[in-house]
Scaffold this motif. Structure first.
Motif, PDB file in Angstrom:
ATOM      1  N   VAL A   1       0.840  -1.201   0.000  1.00  0.00           N
ATOM      2  CA  VAL A   1       0.000   0.000   0.000  1.00  0.00           C
ATOM      3  C   VAL A   1       0.876   1.252   0.000  1.00  0.00           C
ATOM      4  CG1 VAL A   1      -1.494   1.380   1.480  1.00  0.00           C
ATOM      5  CG2 VAL A   1      -2.072  -0.981   1.002  1.00  0.00           C
ATOM      6  N   ASN A   2       1.967   1.188   0.759  1.00  0.00           N
ATOM      7  CA  ASN A   2       2.845   2.352   0.854  1.00  0.00           C
ATOM      8  C   ASN A   2       3.413   2.753  -0.499  1.00  0.00           C
ATOM      9  OD1 ASN A   2       5.969   3.244   1.360  1.00  0.00           O
ATOM     10  ND2 ASN A   2       4.542   4.170   2.818  1.00  0.00           N
ATOM     11  N   LYS A   3       3.623   1.756  -1.357  1.00  0.00           N
ATOM     12  CA  LYS A   3       4.254   2.088  -2.635  1.00  0.00           C
ATOM     13  C   LYS A   3       3.278   2.218  -3.785  1.00  0.00           C
ATOM     14  CE  LYS A   3       8.599  -0.069  -1.593  1.00  0.00           C
ATOM     15  NZ  LYS A   3       9.533  -1.107  -1.974  1.00  0.00           N
ATOM     16  N   SER A   4       1.995   1.856  -3.561  1.00  0.00           N
ATOM     17  CA  SER A   4       1.047   1.919  -4.677  1.00  0.00           C
ATOM     18  C   SER A   4       0.880   3.351  -5.140  1.00  0.00           C
ATOM     19  CB  SER A   4      -0.332   1.408  -4.258  1.00  0.00           C
ATOM     20  OG  SER A   4      -0.216   0.213  -3.583  1.00  0.00           O
ATOM     21  N   ALA A   5       0.516   3.456  -6.425  1.00  0.00           N
ATOM     22  CA  ALA A   5       0.326   4.794  -6.974  1.00  0.00           C
ATOM     23  C   ALA A   5      -0.913   5.430  -6.367  1.00  0.00           C
ATOM     24  CB  ALA A   5       0.185   4.691  -8.487  1.00  0.00           C
ATOM     25  N   GLU A   6      -0.823   6.732  -6.183  1.00  0.00           N
ATOM     26  CA  GLU A   6      -1.941   7.521  -5.676  1.00  0.00           C
ATOM     27  C   GLU A   6      -3.134   7.371  -6.624  1.00  0.00           C
ATOM     28  OE1 GLU A   6      -2.543  10.329  -2.533  1.00  0.00           O
ATOM     29  OE2 GLU A   6      -0.548   9.785  -3.201  1.00  0.00           O
TER      30      GLU A   6
ATOM     31  N   VAL B   1      -2.927  -1.145  12.514  1.00  0.00           N
ATOM     32  CA  VAL B   1      -1.685  -0.448  12.867  1.00  0.00           C
ATOM     33  C   VAL B   1      -0.760  -0.360  11.664  1.00  0.00           C
ATOM     34  CG1 VAL B   1       0.388  -0.549  14.271  1.00  0.00           C
ATOM     35  CG2 VAL B   1      -1.805  -1.098  15.269  1.00  0.00           C
ATOM     36  N   TRP B   2      -0.620  -1.481  10.953  1.00  0.00           N
ATOM     37  CA  TRP B   2       0.347  -1.477   9.852  1.00  0.00           C
ATOM     38  C   TRP B   2      -0.104  -0.608   8.702  1.00  0.00           C
ATOM     39  CZ3 TRP B   2       5.227  -2.552  10.059  1.00  0.00           C
ATOM     40  CH2 TRP B   2       5.688  -3.390  11.077  1.00  0.00           C
ATOM     41  N   VAL B   3      -1.415  -0.690   8.397  1.00  0.00           N
ATOM     42  CA  VAL B   3      -1.892   0.138   7.288  1.00  0.00           C
ATOM     43  C   VAL B   3      -1.782   1.612   7.654  1.00  0.00           C
ATOM     44  CG1 VAL B   3      -3.868   0.690   5.836  1.00  0.00           C
ATOM     45  CG2 VAL B   3      -3.384  -1.658   6.403  1.00  0.00           C
ATOM     46  N   SER B   4      -2.121   1.956   8.924  1.00  0.00           N
ATOM     47  CA  SER B   4      -1.985   3.381   9.272  1.00  0.00           C
ATOM     48  C   SER B   4      -0.538   3.813   9.144  1.00  0.00           C
ATOM     49  CB  SER B   4      -2.443   3.696  10.700  1.00  0.00           C
ATOM     50  OG  SER B   4      -3.114   2.674  11.272  1.00  0.00           O
ATOM     51  N   LYS B   5       0.379   2.941   9.525  1.00  0.00           N
ATOM     52  CA  LYS B   5       1.794   3.321   9.401  1.00  0.00           C
ATOM     53  C   LYS B   5       2.152   3.561   7.942  1.00  0.00           C
ATOM     54  CE  LYS B   5       6.459   1.892  10.418  1.00  0.00           C
ATOM     55  NZ  LYS B   5       7.223   2.663  11.312  1.00  0.00           N
ATOM     56  N   ALA B   6       1.704   2.640   7.082  1.00  0.00           N
ATOM     57  CA  ALA B   6       2.035   2.774   5.663  1.00  0.00           C
ATOM     58  C   ALA B   6       1.533   4.097   5.110  1.00  0.00           C
ATOM     59  CB  ALA B   6       1.431   1.618   4.880  1.00  0.00           C
ATOM     60  N   LEU B   7       0.324   4.495   5.532  1.00  0.00           N
ATOM     61  CA  LEU B   7      -0.250   5.726   4.982  1.00  0.00           C
ATOM     62  C   LEU B   7       0.345   6.959   5.636  1.00  0.00           C
ATOM     63  CD1 LEU B   7      -3.948   4.644   4.635  1.00  0.00           C
ATOM     64  CD2 LEU B   7      -2.179   4.710   2.906  1.00  0.00           C
ATOM     65  N   LEU B   8       0.578   6.833   6.946  1.00  0.00           N
ATOM     66  CA  LEU B   8       1.149   7.966   7.671  1.00  0.00           C
ATOM     67  C   LEU B   8       2.505   8.355   7.076  1.00  0.00           C
ATOM     68  CD1 LEU B   8       0.854   9.753  10.196  1.00  0.00           C
ATOM     69  CD2 LEU B   8       2.184   8.064  11.413  1.00  0.00           C
ATOM     70  N   LEU B   9       3.309   7.335   6.736  1.00  0.00           N
ATOM     71  CA  LEU B   9       4.653   7.601   6.218  1.00  0.00           C
ATOM     72  C   LEU B   9       4.597   8.418   4.932  1.00  0.00           C
ATOM     73  CD1 LEU B   9       6.529   4.249   6.692  1.00  0.00           C
ATOM     74  CD2 LEU B   9       6.693   6.305   8.032  1.00  0.00           C
ATOM     75  N   ARG B  10       3.571   8.163   4.102  1.00  0.00           N
ATOM     76  CA  ARG B  10       3.553   8.890   2.830  1.00  0.00           C
ATOM     77  C   ARG B  10       2.596  10.072   2.851  1.00  0.00           C
ATOM     78  NH1 ARG B  10       0.968   5.042  -1.695  1.00  0.00           N
ATOM     79  NH2 ARG B  10       0.450   7.025  -2.653  1.00  0.00           N
ATOM     80  N   TYR B  11       2.153  10.479   4.033  1.00  0.00           N
ATOM     81  CA  TYR B  11       1.245  11.628   4.182  1.00  0.00           C
ATOM     82  C   TYR B  11      -0.036  11.410   3.400  1.00  0.00           C
ATOM     83  CZ  TYR B  11       4.895  14.682   6.132  1.00  0.00           C
ATOM     84  OH  TYR B  11       5.858  15.249   6.913  1.00  0.00           O
ATOM     85  N   HIS B  12      -0.562  10.212   3.370  1.00  0.00           N
ATOM     86  CA  HIS B  12      -1.796   9.984   2.635  1.00  0.00           C
ATOM     87  C   HIS B  12      -2.952  10.590   3.423  1.00  0.00           C
ATOM     88  CE1 HIS B  12      -5.051   7.898   0.583  1.00  0.00           C
ATOM     89  NE2 HIS B  12      -4.197   7.667  -0.398  1.00  0.00           N
TER      90      HIS B  12
END
Lengths: 159, 1072
Positions: free
Chosen positions: B790-795, B830-841
């Motif tokens: 999810v962290n790397k998927s395109a917006e 927790v993991w999904v929030s981390k993935a999104l938080l890191l990329r400012y989603h």
């Protein structure tokens, strides 16, 4: 104190510092009781600064670990220190510094005995007597200028 | 408008015009300039206020305008500087001309720009004349200074401006701000009008010297130093004023400046020192003045002066010629020698050595001609004469300082190292063989090693060998002899010597390398001492990088033999094997070595499958593989080796082990353990992230088809059933499902831009697995893998859709309080929030809010608090920068500043028994913040933190204490107000049952004793007596009342049962 600008022992022999004490697993274990041992006392006093050189007592070999005896059960500590030269006028001050450091750092149950290694100083008996006399030590520490000099010796070099 | 101006009401017009003019800028300026050039009305007005206003307005407009112009560069050509303006300027700048007199004739009645209140009287007496010029200067300087930035000044005006400035303005009698204007003006002119200023010749320098003479303000000094540096560096004609310029700047040397507390200008001593150094070291012309000054400062007792002098010397020497130094060589050498021989601090010693190096290389730059003397040769002779005999003395008392001096010389240039090596190295090797004591031998070896290190390896000509080649045999002999000694420290030093010999290109011959490899192998296999093996492994790493062939053919086969020898059951042999594995990793930096070493490691792993090797060693082998993957050069060869051989083999091993275990033959036990798998993951992810992106993409797509379809065709030596089920949470056993972590290694570490096939299918399968699987490792790994993708998927809409779907599912699970799958849903959250938080989603906020609301949950509350730690810290295997994850900088700070209010609110609203969760979450978040942020943000949270100290949970106490420690070191005023509460709570914790809590609370108590002086408020009564003594006492004023209490409270910990606690207590009590 010498009172002159000339250092009494201008070129002392410098000894190597021993490293930090190795931490053992037992020290990190909550349930093990670590007794106070010779090395711990030595660690307390080895970093005291010499009054006339920017060196620690350990580097000048004034204190050595073998000359520290501690008995945790009986609450006694005995430290012998060796002035660098037999007529060193700083001997009393060094002894006082060691004594104060130990007074401040050890639990009050300990009886602290600081004296000069036999046969290494000209006026050994006089200095020993001064250091053993509780009242004289207390009186010396009331003297603010003397206290300042002692504190200067005790401040660790990192600060 | 011009009508108004012509009428008597100019002042009002100017007042009203000021704002709009400043905003309109460009058109307005045109108009205004026109106005000026035609009429000069406001500036020649008889009313002082009007005049002042006019000048200030013009100054402001010009200043802003030139800034705007430089941005819109196209306009500058169209900006018509009215012809009258510069003329007017000159008029103004020349106080003797009638224009200026007219401008300034009338005495101002009211205060003019603050300072001009002193301006009284009319022209006439000399005294009054001076006063009047004073006012003209003020106006002038503020007016002219922005004008100089404008490139459109007509030629010649700069010169006339400066002439009149130097002639009529006594700069040092101006106020600070006006002086700054003068300096700025000079800087601007130097930038734009260099040629004109140079035409002034030495007059310019003289004028400048006069105007900066006596400057005291540090801000202005910075500017003045900048001008002086420009003068010397840009080649202005110093004429006969070289000494004057030197005097006027060097009188500040060495700079001793302590900025006042709360200094708003932020000028540091360091800035001043650097600026002054740039001036003094700027030109060789200063040599005859600078050297005596530096030598004098070196001979002083002030440490900082010595250091500054040495560094300046170093900078200066890099600029000057040997001829400049000639007459001061002896003096410099004896000062430098003294600093090294009787050193009092390491800083000074290293600065002195660096200066010596600079001196030698300065001398080496001299070109030898037949009739001149060899300066370098003479100097080195002196150096050798003073130092060499110390190397030969039997007690080696001064061997170190003299060796350091010689090394500093030899590191300077090729010629110097040649001279020194020729006389020193034979002496040292001879000494070595004549000594018998180990400690002396070690000292000599270390000296030798430093020498080899310091020698310049460059060759002066093609046919010339390196400096050391003449001594190669001796040096190698000494190194090998020392390696064969039994003393550990000798071996360690010898290994270091060997490594530095190897670093000298082309020095060692084939035979030497072979011999070295044999020695190293022997030591590896026989020596038990940790230090020795560490040194040997390091040395092997260096050698292997330069001479891979010898290692591939000699060392690795020997190690392999040893690893698989039959004696493997003995205890001592485990240690040998461990060393072998780490040595294999260390030597594998060249692809050719990697091809030899990795099969050995893989074989180790394979034998783990049949139980031949313990779990511990399998993990070690994986670590070695990972180190290799991280260090090997990224070549095609290495990439193929990893992607085509190692990764498939690892996957296949893990799969085999899982299947074997399911068949309950039970022998692959080690390889289904979590420890093993989590050691394999970094191997895969490191090689996927680092080596050959195209190959990595192939690996990833193979892995995807393996996990989605059970396509085992890519795995070597497989006897697996086709269509293996790996991602079906319900059906497969945990042994198989946990392998999903290997999938994570393959797909989550790919560099961005590498396409991954079938992402959607993968995501939905992973989601399913992470929500339904019951094996902790499996569902956590699936959640991580999901997050990594999810962290790397395109917006875009697709991603948003996936997130919405997952979020709805998580909410459903979490809302039904009886659901058995809540923990799984929570982990995924927790993991999904981390993935999104890191990329400012933008959708991350919803998820983290959910996490906040879970803090009140009966079962998951504590886990949610810990979840914040996970959110804030770097995870080692996924979602970090090494895996090319999308990590924005400062995401922690952002999260904290957005959410700290929510936390405080939640804490206040929460029931008593839930409060610890909030405190724990808070301390988890705060702990990971950088210290600077902590210190600025914490005052707001202080009361909450103090609350946390009374919380019974030891984890919370510990993390709060670690937050508090830096805060106490630079305390905000709030802390001082609550000192009583802080001290009370800390002292209560000193007797806590957990030793870590005891230790860190003691550290805090110690920090309290050092409360810095400037934070303590000085009350006016105490200072009114202006007794400095009282002020010093104030330092401890705030903490002093607690002294007796603290000392009493610190007595029990002195008798603590743990030594580490006692150490902290001793330090804390000593400070109090």
């Amino acid at each position: 104190m010498s009172g002159s600008s000339q250092l009494e022992n201008a070129n002392p022999v410098i000894f190597q510092r021993s490293g930090e004490r190795q931490q053992t697993a037992a020290e990190e274990d909550e349930d093990v009781h670590d007794p106070i041992d010779d090395r711990e006392i030595f660690d307390l006093i080895r970093s005291i600064n010499d009054p006339e050189h920017p060196l620690s007592l350990e580097e000048l070999n004034v204190v050595e670990q073998v000359r520290v005896q501690v008995n945790d059960a009986d609450s006694t500590v005995s430290v012998e220190f060796t002035p660098t030269i037999p007529h060193c006028s700083m001997a009393t001050l060094i002894g006082l510094s060691i004594k104060v450091k130990l007074l401040r750092s050890l639990p009050s149950r300990f009886k602290i005995d600081v004296h000069i290694t036999p046969g290494t100083h000209a006026s050994e008996a006089a200095v020993n007597k001064q250091l053993a006399d509780k009242e004289r030590v207390a009186a010396a520490l009331e003297n603010s200028s003397l206290l300042e000099v002692v504190n200067q010796c005790l401040t660790s070099r990192s600060l | 408008m011009s009508f108004f101006i012509q009428s008597g009401n100019i002042r009002h017009v100017l007042y009203t015009l000021h704002k709009p003019l400043r905003c309109l800028q460009f058109p307005a300026v045109l108009f205004f300039c026109d106005l000026l050039s035609n009429r000069r009305l406001s500036l020649t007005s008889s009313e002082p206020q009007t005049r002042a206003r006019g000048v200030q307005l013009l100054s402001d407009v010009l200043q802003e305008d030139s800034a705007a112009l430089s941005q819109r560069e196209g306009l500058s050509t169209t900006f018509p500087v009215p012809s009258g303006l510069p003329t007017f300027l000159i008029l103004l700048s020349d106080p003797r001309s009638g224009g200026a007199h007219r401008v300034l004739r009338e005495p101002p009645q009211r205060q003019l720009r603050g300072h001009a209140a002193r301006l009284t009287g009319t022209a006439g007496s000399g005294n009054r004349f001076r006063r009047r010029t004073f006012s003209s200067e003020e106006l002038l300087v503020t007016f002219v200074s922005p004008q100089t930035r404008c490139a459109a000044l007509p030629p010649g005006s700069a010169v006339s401006m400066l002439r009149s400035l130097f002639q009529d303005v006594h700069v040092q009698s101006l106020m600070i701000a006006e002086r700054a204007c003068v300096y700025n003006m000079l800087i601007n002119l130097m930038d734009t009008r260099e040629a004109e200023l140079k035409s002034l010749g030495a007059d310019f320098v003289f004028g400048f010297v006069q105007s900066m003479d006596g400057e005291r303000d540090p801000r202005n000094l910075l500017l003045a130093f900048q001008i002086a540096r420009n003068i010397v560096v840009r080649g202005y004609d110093l004429g006969k004023f070289t000494e004057e310029l030197f005097e006027v700047t060097s009188c500040y040397f060495p700079i001793d400046f302590t900025p006042p507390p709360n200094d708003p200008h932020g000028i540091t001593k360091e800035e001043l020192v650097q600026a002054l150094r740039a001036v003094l070291a700027g030109t060789p012309k200063f040599a005859e003045f600078l050297f005596p000054l530096l030598i004098e400062k070196l001979d002083s007792d002030v440490q900082s002066a010595k250091l500054d002098a040495l560094q300046t010397l170093n900078a200066f020497l890099s600029r000057c010629e040997h001829t400049d130094t000639a007459e001061f060589l002896q003096g410099l050498w004896s000062s430098l020698r003294r600093e090294v021989f009787q050193t009092s601090s390491e800083k000074i010693e290293s600065a002195a050595l660096a200066a010596l190096t600079a001196l030698t290389s300065c001398l080496s730059r001299s070109v030898l001609s037949s009739d001149s003397e060899d300066v370098l040769g003479h100097f080195l002779e002196v150096v050798l004469k003073d130092c060499e005999h110390h190397l030969r003395e039997p007690d080696l008392k001064l061997v170190w300082p003299s060796a350091k001096l010689l090394q500093a010389c030899s590191g300077a240039s090729y010629r110097a190292s040649r001279v020194i090596a020729a006389s020193v190295l034979p002496a040292l090797t001879e000494q070595y063989s004549s000594k018998t004591q180990c400690s002396q031998r070690r000292t000599l070896l270390e000296v030798l090693q430093r020498f080899v290190q310091s020698v310049k390896s460059s060759r002066s000509t093609e046919d010339d060998d390196g400096v050391l080649s003449a001594h190669r045999a001796d040096l190698c002999g000494v190194a090998f002899a020392a390696l064969s000694e039994s003393n550990a420290s000798l071996q360690v030093t010898a290994a270091a010597l060997l490594a530095s010999l190897a670093r000298q290109t082309g020095l060692l011959l084939e035979a030497d390398v072979r011999l070295a490899v044999d020695h190293l192998t022997r030591l590896l296999l026989t020596e038990d001492d940790d230090r020795v093996s560490a040194a040997v492994v390091e040395c092997a790493g260096v050698l292997a990088e330069l001479h891979p062939a010898a290692f591939a053919t000699r060392l690795i086969p020997r190690l392999k033999e040893e690893v698989f020898s039959d004696a493997s059951q003995q205890h001592s042999h485990h240690a040998v094997r461990r060393r072998c594995l780490s040595a294999l990793a260390a030597v594998s930096t060249q692809p050719s070595v990697v091809q030899e070493s990795t099969p050995v490691l893989l074989q180790v792993l394979k034998s783990a499958l049949t139980g031949g090797v313990s779990l511990e060693e399998a993990v070690l082998a994986c670590r070695s593989l990972q180190r290799i993957a991280a260090r090997v050069q990224d070549t095609e060869e290495a990439g193929t080796c990893f992607h085509d051989v190692i990764i498939p083999r690892l996957l296949s091993l893990a799969l085999q082990a899982a299947l074997q275990e399911e068949d309950s033959s039970g022998r692959g036990g080690a390889l289904v353990q979590e420890d093993f798998l989590s050691a394999v993951v970094p191997v895969i992810s490191t090689s996927c992230s680092r080596l050959q992106p195209t190959l990595a993409a192939r690996t990833a797509s193979r892995a995807v088809s393996l996990f989605l379809d059970g396509d085992v065709s890519c795995l070597p030596e497989n006897s697996f059933p086709p269509r293996l089920q790996l991602l079906q949470a319900e059906e497969v056993s945990w042994r198989r499902s946990q392998l999903v972590c290997l999938l994570m290694g393959c797909v989550c570490a790919l560099p961005r831009g590498v396409e991954l096939p079938r992402t959607d299918e993968l995501l939905s399968r992973l989601e399913e697995m992470s929500c339904t699987c019951r094996h902790p490792l499996s569902y956590t790994a699936a959640a991580k893998c999901f997050a990594g993708l999810v962290n790397k998927s395109a917006e875009g809409g697709a991603l948003d859709g996936v997130i919405q779907r997952v979020r709805a599912r998580i909410c459903r699970e979490l809302d039904s309080s009886s659901s058995p799958l809540r923990t799984q849903a929570f982990t995924l959250l927790v993991w999904v929030s981390k993935a999104l938080l890191l990329r400012y989603h933008p959708l991350s906020t919803g998820l983290t809010d959910q996490l906040f609301s879970l803090l009140d949950d009966a079962h998951l509350g504590a886990a949610a608090a810990d979840g914040f730690l996970l959110l804030m810290s770097d995870s080692p295997d996924v979602l970090n920068r090494g895996c090319h994850a999308d990590v924005r900088i400062m995401y922690r700070q952002r999260f904290f500043s957005e959410n700290s209010a929510k936390l405080v609110q939640g804490f206040n609203a929460a029931p008593q028994e839930k409060k610890p969760n909030y405190l724990k979450a808070l301390s988890n978040i705060v702990n990971t913040l950088p210290q600077q942020v902590q210190v600025t943000e914490l005052p707001a949270l202080l009361s909450l933190l103090l609350e946390a100290l009374t919380c019974p949970d030891q984890g919370v106490q510990l993390s709060t204490l670690s937050c508090l420690e830096p805060v106490i070191a630079s305390p905000p005023p709030v802390l001082l107000q609550q000192l009583e509460a802080v001290v009370g709570r800390l002292l209560a914790l000193v007797c806590s049952p957990a030793m870590n809590v005891r230790m860190s609370s003691l550290r805090c108590v110690r920090a309290l004793s050092l409360l810095p002086a400037h934070q303590v408020q000085d009350s006016p009564e105490q200072l009114s007596g202006s007794l400095k003594l009282i002020r010093n006492e104030c330092r401890c004023f705030q903490v002093l009342p607690f002294r007796a209490r603290v000392l009493r409270a610190l007595a029990p910990p002195l008798d603590d049962r743990k030594r580490l606690v006692r150490q902290e207590a001793v330090q804390a009590r000593g400070e109090w």
